[in-house]
Design a protein around this motif. Structure first.
Motif, PDB file in Angstrom:
ATOM      1  N   THR A  57      52.750  -0.255  29.798  1.00  0.00           N
ATOM      2  CA  THR A  57      52.896   0.399  31.038  1.00  0.00           C
ATOM      3  C   THR A  57      51.655   0.771  31.252  1.00  0.00           C
ATOM      4  OG1 THR A  57      53.849   2.468  31.960  1.00  0.00           O
ATOM      5  CG2 THR A  57      53.394   2.518  29.448  1.00  0.00           C
ATOM      6  N   LYS A  58      51.371   0.712  32.725  1.00  0.00           N
ATOM      7  CA  LYS A  58      50.256   1.419  33.384  1.00  0.00           C
ATOM      8  C   LYS A  58      50.343   2.714  33.862  1.00  0.00           C
ATOM      9  CE  LYS A  58      48.347  -3.213  35.064  1.00  0.00           C
ATOM     10  NZ  LYS A  58      48.116  -3.865  36.380  1.00  0.00           N
ATOM     11  N   VAL A  59      51.283   3.480  33.816  1.00  0.00           N
ATOM     12  CA  VAL A  59      51.691   4.908  33.971  1.00  0.00           C
ATOM     13  C   VAL A  59      50.983   5.738  33.128  1.00  0.00           C
ATOM     14  CG1 VAL A  59      53.280   6.777  34.692  1.00  0.00           C
ATOM     15  CG2 VAL A  59      53.683   4.320  35.400  1.00  0.00           C
ATOM     16  N   GLU A  60      50.273   6.473  33.276  1.00  0.00           N
ATOM     17  CA  GLU A  60      49.373   7.354  32.138  1.00  0.00           C
ATOM     18  C   GLU A  60      50.100   8.118  31.290  1.00  0.00           C
ATOM     19  OE1 GLU A  60      46.392   8.417  29.843  1.00  0.00           O
ATOM     20  OE2 GLU A  60      46.513   6.729  31.499  1.00  0.00           O
ATOM     21  N   HIS A  61      51.283   8.829  32.063  1.00  0.00           N
ATOM     22  CA  HIS A  61      52.116   9.920  31.205  1.00  0.00           C
ATOM     23  C   HIS A  61      52.865   8.983  30.432  1.00  0.00           C
ATOM     24  CE1 HIS A  61      55.708   9.350  33.516  1.00  0.00           C
ATOM     25  NE2 HIS A  61      55.008   9.254  34.512  1.00  0.00           N
ATOM     26  N   GLU A  62      53.291   7.739  30.804  1.00  0.00           N
ATOM     27  CA  GLU A  62      54.195   6.790  29.650  1.00  0.00           C
ATOM     28  C   GLU A  62      53.259   6.548  28.808  1.00  0.00           C
ATOM     29  OE1 GLU A  62      57.626   5.553  29.853  1.00  0.00           O
ATOM     30  OE2 GLU A  62      57.446   7.672  30.916  1.00  0.00           O
ATOM     31  N   ARG A  63      52.044   6.155  29.027  1.00  0.00           N
ATOM     32  CA  ARG A  63      51.285   5.583  27.993  1.00  0.00           C
ATOM     33  C   ARG A  63      50.994   6.860  26.744  1.00  0.00           C
ATOM     34  NH1 ARG A  63      45.932   3.059  30.280  1.00  0.00           N
ATOM     35  NH2 ARG A  63      47.640   1.502  30.815  1.00  0.00           N
ATOM     36  N   LEU A  64      50.772   7.978  27.416  1.00  0.00           N
ATOM     37  CA  LEU A  64      50.684   8.999  26.560  1.00  0.00           C
ATOM     38  C   LEU A  64      51.777   9.427  25.588  1.00  0.00           C
ATOM     39  CD1 LEU A  64      48.534  11.627  28.771  1.00  0.00           C
ATOM     40  CD2 LEU A  64      47.713  10.370  27.012  1.00  0.00           C
ATOM     41  N   TYR A  66      41.817   7.493  22.286  1.00  0.00           N
ATOM     42  CA  TYR A  66      41.545   8.733  22.901  1.00  0.00           C
ATOM     43  C   TYR A  66      40.380   8.416  24.016  1.00  0.00           C
ATOM     44  CZ  TYR A  66      44.178  11.674  19.874  1.00  0.00           C
ATOM     45  OH  TYR A  66      45.099  12.402  19.179  1.00  0.00           O
ATOM     46  N   GLY A  84      40.737   5.845  25.920  1.00  0.00           N
ATOM     47  CA  GLY A  84      41.394   5.217  26.943  1.00  0.00           C
ATOM     48  C   GLY A  84      41.311   3.645  26.761  1.00  0.00           C
ATOM     49  N   GLU A 122      59.163  11.848  32.023  1.00  0.00           N
ATOM     50  CA  GLU A 122      58.034  12.644  31.551  1.00  0.00           C
ATOM     51  C   GLU A 122      58.906  13.196  30.145  1.00  0.00           C
ATOM     52  OE1 GLU A 122      56.164  14.341  35.526  1.00  0.00           O
ATOM     53  OE2 GLU A 122      57.301  15.863  34.031  1.00  0.00           O
TER      54      GLU A 122
END
Length: 341
Positions: free
Chosen positions: A186-193, A253, A255, A339
């Motif tokens: 996924t390229k969505v940051e919160h999904e990656r996190l 961390y 990225g 989220e």
């Protein structure tokens, strides 16, 4: 030729753990995902494993065929004494595959989808659990071919703390692999996190379960510490796995996700190397100090030779086709909302 066959056996087990294990881990992640994020997680998981999920079981089939043809004594001993966990594992594979197919391709979307989702997630946990139990039982010294009671022969050969903790460790490893693999889906940051946090959770779970494996081994007088740390190969492998784990989290961390999957695969490879090198070629340790050896209990020389040539020639056909399959169905990371953890 015998050592070529043994190499294929070890490689097929490793690849099943790395690929099939991550496949199981996808369902384990779903099992430990909050209700509000389950739908988003399912879409990402399906994008990752949907195109090639059936191909992952090829490695298990190859391992079984190698044991059946090349090492019949080992195959018969394990399939008889461990037939209960083997049956549960195979039922889990069938139930998981059936539920995965029905929930995505069922022509009628109704309340049965909830049942399919539950079966998929639970069987994704049960299958690697019993896969680990089988692996732990094989080297635990609890298998007794001369047992005279049903319980001693078919229950206590696998129902003990060492095998159970190895099973839980295997579940944690599968969840860790899937989480790391999915960080790049996924390229969505919160999904990656979110997947990074899942990886952290299963990483901690693997450490805890790994510690429990050593505790159980100590109580059951299994020389696991000697197997792992009693030789320079084991010490180097453990050190390498630890350093690569630190490197992996540092890259995460920062990225940088390109090397995360190879590093996670390397760590699992080092763990398998550590646990198999010390007592090679004794693949099964029996009660009372006996063992079944890959070199001493191999099949007829001509049979092993034919099996070796079949594996070599088959690789020429199978491996390029598999790589092309993965390449053909490789999809771009999806961008889904959601989220939380």
């Amino acid at each position: 030729m015998l050592y070529i066959v043994i190499t294929y056996l070890w490689a097929s087990i490793l690849l099943y753990l790395l690929l099939g294990g991550a496949d199981f881990g996808a369902g384990i992640i779903e099992l430990f995902t909050s209700q509000k994020n389950k739908q988003v997680t399912r879409k990402t998981l399906y994008s990752a494993i949907g195109p090639i999920w059936e191909a992952n079981h090829m490695w298990l089939i190859i391992a079984i065929v190698i044991l059946f043809v090349g090492f019949p004594v080992i195959y018969s001993t394990m399939s008889v004494n461990l037939h209960i966990p083997l049956t549960v594992m195979l039922i889990g594979i069938i139930a998981r595959g059936t539920a995965f197919t029905f929930r995505h391709y069922d022509a009628v979307v109704d309340d049965m989808q909830h049942l399919y989702n539950t079966i998929f997630a639970v069987s994704s946990f049960i299958t690697p659990l019993f896969l680990g139990i089988i692996a732990g039982s094989a080297v635990s010294g609890h298998i007794d071919p001369s047992a005279r009671s049903f319980a001693d022969a078919y229950i206590f050969s696998w129902l003990h703390w060492f095998a159970i903790t190895v099973g839980l460790f295997t579940v944690s490893i599968c969840g860790f692999l899937a989480s790391v693999y999915l960080i790049g889906e996924t390229k969505v940051e919160h999904e990656r996190l979110r997947f990074a946090h899942k990886a952290q959770f299963f990483n901690i779970a693997a450490v805890v379960c790994g510690a429990l494996v050593f505790v159980a081994a100590w109580f059951e007088h299994i020389p696991l510490i000697d197997w792992v740390f009693g030789n320079w190969i084991g010490r180097i492998a453990i050190l390498s796995a630890t350093l690569s784990l630190i490197w992996m989290w540092t890259l995460l961390y920062q990225g940088k996700i390109r090397l995360l999957r190879p590093l996670a695969g390397f760590q699992v490879t080092m763990i398998l190397l550590t646990t198999t090198f010390r007592h090679f070629p004794n693949i099964v340790v029996l009660k009372g100090g006996g063992y079944l050896s890959l070199t001493e209990h191999a099949g007829h020389e001509k049979t092993v030779e034919a099996l070796g040539w079949a594996l070599l020639l088959g690789s020429i056909l199978i491996l390029p086709a598999l790589f092309y399959l993965i390449y053909s169905f490789q999809k771009k990371p999806l961008a889904y909302g959601g989220e939380g953890h």
